[in-house]
Design a protein around this motif. Structure first.
Motif, PDB file in Angstrom:
ATOM      1  N   GLN A  82       0.831  -1.206   0.000  1.00 54.39           N
ATOM      2  CA  GLN A  82       0.000   0.000   0.000  1.00 54.39           C
ATOM      3  C   GLN A  82       0.867   1.258   0.000  1.00 54.39           C
ATOM      4  O   GLN A  82       0.604   2.214  -0.727  1.00 54.39           O
ATOM      5  CB  GLN A  82      -0.945   0.011   1.209  1.00 54.39           C
ATOM      6  N   ALA A  83       1.917   1.251   0.823  1.00 53.62           N
ATOM      7  CA  ALA A  83       2.822   2.401   0.878  1.00 53.62           C
ATOM      8  C   ALA A  83       3.514   2.618  -0.467  1.00 53.62           C
ATOM      9  O   ALA A  83       3.641   3.755  -0.933  1.00 53.62           O
ATOM     10  CB  ALA A  83       3.852   2.207   1.986  1.00 53.62           C
ATOM     11  N   LEU A  84       3.963   1.535  -1.085  1.00 54.74           N
ATOM     12  CA  LEU A  84       4.641   1.638  -2.375  1.00 54.74           C
ATOM     13  C   LEU A  84       3.710   2.181  -3.455  1.00 54.74           C
ATOM     14  O   LEU A  84       4.123   2.988  -4.293  1.00 54.74           O
ATOM     15  CB  LEU A  84       5.197   0.282  -2.794  1.00 54.74           C
ATOM     16  N   ARG A  85       2.478   1.744  -3.442  1.00 52.27           N
ATOM     17  CA  ARG A  85       1.518   2.232  -4.439  1.00 52.27           C
ATOM     18  C   ARG A  85       1.169   3.704  -4.207  1.00 52.27           C
ATOM     19  O   ARG A  85       0.939   4.446  -5.160  1.00 52.27           O
ATOM     20  CB  ARG A  85       0.246   1.381  -4.396  1.00 52.27           C
ATOM     21  N   THR A  86       1.140   4.114  -2.946  1.00 50.29           N
ATOM     22  CA  THR A  86       0.777   5.490  -2.606  1.00 50.29           C
ATOM     23  C   THR A  86       1.906   6.465  -2.907  1.00 50.29           C
ATOM     24  O   THR A  86       1.678   7.553  -3.439  1.00 50.29           O
ATOM     25  CB  THR A  86       0.393   5.587  -1.111  1.00 50.29           C
ATOM     26  N   ARG A  87       3.128   6.085  -2.526  1.00 51.03           N
ATOM     27  CA  ARG A  87       4.310   6.933  -2.719  1.00 51.03           C
ATOM     28  C   ARG A  87       5.420   6.060  -3.287  1.00 51.03           C
ATOM     29  O   ARG A  87       6.183   5.472  -2.539  1.00 51.03           O
ATOM     30  CB  ARG A  87       4.727   7.568  -1.408  1.00 51.03           C
ATOM     31  N   PRO A  88       5.525   5.991  -4.613  1.00 52.35           N
ATOM     32  CA  PRO A  88       6.436   5.030  -5.243  1.00 52.35           C
ATOM     33  C   PRO A  88       7.925   5.368  -5.160  1.00 52.35           C
ATOM     34  O   PRO A  88       8.750   4.515  -5.483  1.00 52.35           O
ATOM     35  CB  PRO A  88       5.961   4.989  -6.694  1.00 52.35           C
ATOM     36  N   GLU A  89       8.304   6.557  -4.751  1.00 52.86           N
ATOM     37  CA  GLU A  89       9.729   6.873  -4.605  1.00 52.86           C
ATOM     38  C   GLU A  89      10.249   6.228  -3.325  1.00 52.86           C
ATOM     39  O   GLU A  89       9.673   6.409  -2.250  1.00 52.86           O
ATOM     40  CB  GLU A  89       9.963   8.385  -4.575  1.00 52.86           C
ATOM     41  N   VAL A  90      11.324   5.444  -3.444  1.00 51.78           N
ATOM     42  CA  VAL A  90      11.842   4.676  -2.314  1.00 51.78           C
ATOM     43  C   VAL A  90      13.360   4.801  -2.223  1.00 51.78           C
ATOM     44  O   VAL A  90      14.025   5.287  -3.139  1.00 51.78           O
ATOM     45  CB  VAL A  90      11.459   3.187  -2.425  1.00 51.78           C
ATOM     46  N   CYS A  91      13.868   4.309  -1.113  1.00 54.29           N
ATOM     47  CA  CYS A  91      15.299   4.176  -0.889  1.00 54.29           C
ATOM     48  C   CYS A  91      15.572   2.692  -0.663  1.00 54.29           C
ATOM     49  O   CYS A  91      14.748   1.987  -0.079  1.00 54.29           O
ATOM     50  CB  CYS A  91      15.696   5.000   0.337  1.00 54.29           C
ATOM     51  N   PHE A  92      16.719   2.224  -1.138  1.00 53.10           N
ATOM     52  CA  PHE A  92      17.070   0.817  -1.013  1.00 53.10           C
ATOM     53  C   PHE A  92      18.508   0.729  -0.522  1.00 53.10           C
ATOM     54  O   PHE A  92      19.385   1.443  -1.024  1.00 53.10           O
ATOM     55  CB  PHE A  92      16.921   0.119  -2.374  1.00 53.10           C
ATOM     56  N   GLU A  93      18.760  -0.147   0.462  1.00 53.95           N
ATOM     57  CA  GLU A  93      20.094  -0.257   1.048  1.00 53.95           C
ATOM     58  C   GLU A  93      20.499  -1.708   1.187  1.00 53.95           C
ATOM     59  O   GLU A  93      19.683  -2.561   1.527  1.00 53.95           O
ATOM     60  CB  GLU A  93      20.096   0.407   2.433  1.00 53.95           C
ATOM     61  N   VAL A  94      21.782  -1.988   0.893  1.00 50.50           N
ATOM     62  CA  VAL A  94      22.391  -3.284   1.173  1.00 50.50           C
ATOM     63  C   VAL A  94      23.744  -3.024   1.807  1.00 50.50           C
ATOM     64  O   VAL A  94      24.362  -1.983   1.573  1.00 50.50           O
ATOM     65  CB  VAL A  94      22.554  -4.181  -0.082  1.00 50.50           C
ATOM     66  N   ASP A  95      24.187  -3.976   2.621  1.00 45.41           N
ATOM     67  CA  ASP A  95      25.499  -3.829   3.223  1.00 45.41           C
ATOM     68  C   ASP A  95      26.104  -5.198   3.465  1.00 45.41           C
ATOM     69  O   ASP A  95      25.405  -6.210   3.443  1.00 45.41           O
ATOM     70  CB  ASP A  95      25.444  -3.022   4.525  1.00 45.41           C
ATOM     71  N   GLU A  96      27.394  -5.189   3.687  1.00 45.61           N
ATOM     72  CA  GLU A  96      28.118  -6.404   4.008  1.00 45.61           C
ATOM     73  C   GLU A  96      29.201  -6.025   5.008  1.00 45.61           C
ATOM     74  O   GLU A  96      29.956  -5.077   4.785  1.00 45.61           O
ATOM     75  CB  GLU A  96      28.732  -7.002   2.742  1.00 45.61           C
ATOM     76  N   LEU A  97      29.243  -6.740   6.096  1.00 47.03           N
ATOM     77  CA  LEU A  97      30.224  -6.484   7.147  1.00 47.03           C
ATOM     78  C   LEU A  97      31.044  -7.740   7.355  1.00 47.03           C
ATOM     79  O   LEU A  97      30.506  -8.790   7.707  1.00 47.03           O
ATOM     80  CB  LEU A  97      29.522  -6.096   8.455  1.00 47.03           C
ATOM     81  N   ASP A  98      32.327  -7.636   7.108  1.00 46.87           N
ATOM     82  CA  ASP A  98      33.230  -8.755   7.333  1.00 46.87           C
ATOM     83  C   ASP A  98      33.981  -8.563   8.647  1.00 46.87           C
ATOM     84  O   ASP A  98      34.278  -9.520   9.340  1.00 46.87           O
ATOM     85  CB  ASP A  98      34.210  -8.860   6.164  1.00 46.87           C
ATOM     86  N   HIS A  99      34.277  -7.331   8.973  1.00 47.77           N
ATOM     87  CA  HIS A  99      35.020  -6.970  10.177  1.00 47.77           C
ATOM     88  C   HIS A  99      34.736  -5.487  10.427  1.00 47.77           C
ATOM     89  O   HIS A  99      34.316  -4.779   9.507  1.00 47.77           O
ATOM     90  CB  HIS A  99      36.515  -7.216   9.945  1.00 47.77           C
ATOM     91  N   ILE A 100      34.988  -5.017  11.625  1.00 46.92           N
ATOM     92  CA  ILE A 100      34.690  -3.621  11.956  1.00 46.92           C
ATOM     93  C   ILE A 100      35.386  -2.639  11.016  1.00 46.92           C
ATOM     94  O   ILE A 100      34.879  -1.554  10.755  1.00 46.92           O
ATOM     95  CB  ILE A 100      35.023  -3.313  13.448  1.00 46.92           C
ATOM     96  N   ASP A 101      36.533  -3.047  10.456  1.00 46.55           N
ATOM     97  CA  ASP A 101      37.231  -2.161   9.528  1.00 46.55           C
ATOM     98  C   ASP A 101      37.277  -2.743   8.103  1.00 46.55           C
ATOM     99  O   ASP A 101      38.117  -2.388   7.289  1.00 46.55           O
ATOM    100  CB  ASP A 101      38.632  -1.832  10.034  1.00 46.55           C
ATOM    101  N   ARG A 102      36.319  -3.640   7.818  1.00 43.14           N
ATOM    102  CA  ARG A 102      36.176  -4.202   6.466  1.00 43.14           C
ATOM    103  C   ARG A 102      34.690  -4.387   6.181  1.00 43.14           C
ATOM    104  O   ARG A 102      34.082  -5.366   6.605  1.00 43.14           O
ATOM    105  CB  ARG A 102      36.909  -5.540   6.350  1.00 43.14           C
ATOM    106  N   TRP A 103      34.117  -3.406   5.490  1.00 45.32           N
ATOM    107  CA  TRP A 103      32.693  -3.412   5.210  1.00 45.32           C
ATOM    108  C   TRP A 103      32.440  -2.649   3.909  1.00 45.32           C
ATOM    109  O   TRP A 103      33.299  -1.932   3.416  1.00 45.32           O
ATOM    110  CB  TRP A 103      31.892  -2.775   6.347  1.00 45.32           C
TER     111      TRP A 103
END
Length: 163
Positions: free
Chosen positions: A55-76
């Motif tokens: 319903q939200a997508l149909r009402t306001r189709p502009e979105v944000c999309f995020e992915v991440d990968e964390l291998d170590h605190i200083d490797r992401w």
């Protein structure tokens, strides 16, 4: 120190990730949900049961999309993208579902192969008809499963460490 990712590095992470976070506005409030997806040609392909997210997508189709990968605190690495929701119907929806099935088929345990609809993995846990029962419904406006893509128009990525 974080550094910007190239477009090739961004695409690599989007192709490798199994779950992303879809941000939208629902009932006037920010709303973020994890979602399984497949990435192809600058778009993420997803499916969902009918509900607040759709319903939200149909009402306001502009979105944000995020992915991440964390291998170590200083490797992401992390990608944030902005795009527009588009519900798919008919042949486009069936093609998108095949893309999703192909993406997640390797994750289905061998013991589940005989389970009706097992090839859809997470769809079994939703109130969505099994694939065998839903093949003719996929891509119809009244289907329980909504198949959609988010056409990404702006992408940014940051990473730290060697990948």
């Amino acid at each position: 120190m974080p550094t910007p990712m190239t477009r090739d590095e961004i695409d690599e992470l989007l192709k490798a990730a199994l779950v992303g976070r879809l941000g939208m506005i629902a009932d006037g409030q920010p709303y973020v949900v994890p979602i399984s997806f497949a990435f192809r040609d600058g778009a993420v392909y997803c499916h969902s049961a009918q509900g607040r997210k759709v319903q939200a997508l149909r009402t306001r189709p502009e979105v944000c999309f995020e992915v991440d990968e964390l291998d170590h605190i200083d490797r992401w690495r992390s990608v944030i993208a902005w795009g527009r929701f588009e519900q798919l119907l008919g042949a486009e929806a069936r093609e998108a579902m095949e893309l999703l099935v192909d993406r997640f088929r390797p994750l289905v345990p061998a013991s589940a192969e005989d389970h009706q609809g097992a090839e859809l993995g997470m769809m079994r846990t939703l109130d969505i008809p099994r694939l065998a029962e839903a093949r003719e419904q996929v891509g119809q406006p009244s289907a329980a499963a909504v198949v959609f893509r988010v056409n990404l128009h702006t992408l940014t990525g940051r990473m730290e460490g060697e990948w």
